[in-house]
Design a protein around this motif. Structure first.
Motif, PDB file in Angstrom:
ATOM      1  N   ASN A 158       0.822  -1.202   0.000  1.00 43.31           N
ATOM      2  CA  ASN A 158       0.000   0.000   0.000  1.00 43.31           C
ATOM      3  C   ASN A 158       0.861   1.260   0.000  1.00 43.31           C
ATOM      4  O   ASN A 158       2.026   1.242   0.411  1.00 43.31           O
ATOM      5  N   VAL A 160       0.407   5.903   0.178  1.00 42.92           N
ATOM      6  CA  VAL A 160      -0.460   7.037   0.513  1.00 42.92           C
ATOM      7  C   VAL A 160       0.116   8.314  -0.101  1.00 42.92           C
ATOM      8  O   VAL A 160       1.263   8.348  -0.547  1.00 42.92           O
ATOM      9  N   LEU A 256      -3.481   1.713   5.633  1.00 46.07           N
ATOM     10  CA  LEU A 256      -3.202   3.040   5.093  1.00 46.07           C
ATOM     11  C   LEU A 256      -3.093   4.081   6.195  1.00 46.07           C
ATOM     12  O   LEU A 256      -2.296   5.022   6.094  1.00 46.07           O
TER      13      LEU A 256
END
Length: 350
Positions: A158, A160, A256
């Motif tokens: 992941n 961000v 996240l």
């Protein structure tokens, strides 16, 4: 490459944020993106410059004709289905497979059923053109439980948005601990409250979010300097008010919210879930799951040492800049999708 993304979820969460990052970055990665989303989460995607169809929620149902029709109208080369867990989005997966080669994104490990139910789930999943998970644990479940081809199951960590102006620790005279997420057992806020009761140093704490366990958690926090402000709409604003971020979850892939806190330069303590340890290394304090004593010890060490908090926050920010950006995540994901599209057209590709 035309890519249709499917969000079949009854609530907004990390999987929907993941999808938003990819929708915003599709054009920069050679793709035209469109979206088919369930009614409960449709509002969260308002304002995105993509073709969007809103359909009924089909999670835990047997068929998704509206999803299939909406996808067919978008004429994708590849469909991406956000999987809340392995078994609950099968109707959406089947609808997508009727339209175009489909890639499933497994955000969270979970129940893969047993016996005939697992056999049926495995047969459906083996029709996927590819699969992605943000954690090695997710990939392993797809391989071990559902028998997918290892060459077509990818781990894409992941990422961000990494702001140019990180807030860093707020600098409160009494350090403020923060956490947020759905107020459910998965997020382990009960463990966090148990850890906070063990602290013998000054602190304040704020737990953002809503969920079915809200009343129980508020009762458990009675007498503690803890506030519950409700749903967090301004993530950066929430994080800017903290000196220390905590993730206390029982189950995650690579959350996240932890990466967002690191990108703001906050010192972070996290439970050892999913790929957290692999992804953040020594740039966050990682403690065992459901161990209130270890969590309390980690918090106490940082609460009593401002220099250690500052150093850990700086290291977290550097890690985010280097490894945890959404641009890198999207490039990796769209490379997988390009490979699927290339196989469909018969051209060379990954």
């Amino acid at each position: 490459m035309r890519v249709s993304f499917v969000s079949d979820s009854d609530g907004w969460g990390g999987a929907e944020v993941w999808l938003t990052h990819h929708l915003r970055r599709a054009a920069g990665n050679g793709a035209t993106a469109s979206l088919v989303c369930a009614e409960p989460v449709a509002g969260g995607f308002t304002g995105l410059a993509v073709d969007r169809a809103v359909v009924p929620l089909t999670r835990h149902t047997a068929a998704a004709p509206a999803t299939r029709d909406a996808l067919a109208a978008q004429r994708p080369d590849v469909v991406v289905v956000n999987l809340v867990d392995p078994a609950s989005n099968t109707a959406a997966v089947a609808a997508a497979l009727d339209v175009a080669p489909t890639v499933g994104v497994l955000h969270l490990v979970g129940d893969t059923r047993t016996g005939e139910e697992r056999a049926a789930l495995a047969a459906l999943y083996r029709r996927l053109a590819g699969a992605v998970s943000p954690s090695a644990q997710g990939r392993e479940q797809l391989l071990a439980d559902l028998g997918l081809d290892p060459a077509r199951v990818h781990v894409v960590p992941n990422g961000v948005d990494v702001p140019d102006d990180p807030a860093g620790p707020a600098g409160h005279a009494v350090p403020r601990i923060g956490a947020f997420g759905r107020l459910t057992a998965q997020k382990g806020f009960d463990v966090l409250l148990a850890a906070l009761r063990r602290l013998d140093v000054p602190f304040e704490a704020v737990v953002g979010g809503t969920g079915r366990d809200g009343e129980r958690l508020r009762a458990a926090a009675e007498g503690l300097p803890v506030t519950f402000p409700g749903w967090v709409t301004d993530v950066r604003g929430f994080l800017a008010g903290l000196d220390l971020f905590v993730l206390s979850s029982r189950v995650e892939a690579l959350p996240l919210v932890l990466l967002e806190a690191m990108a703001e330069g906050l010192p972070c303590v996290s439970t050892d879930v999913g790929d957290v340890r692999r992804a953040v290394g020594e740039d966050a304090v990682v403690v065992p799951v459901e161990d209130a004593g270890a969590l309390a010890a980690a918090l106490r060490g940082l609460l009593t040492d401002p220099a250690a908090r500052a150093l850990l926050g700086a290291r977290a920010r550097a890690r985010a800049e280097r490894d945890l950006g959404a641009d890198l995540m999207a490039r990796r994901t769209f490379a997988v999708l390009s490979g699927v599209a290339a196989r469909r057209s018969g051209t060379a590709g990954p």
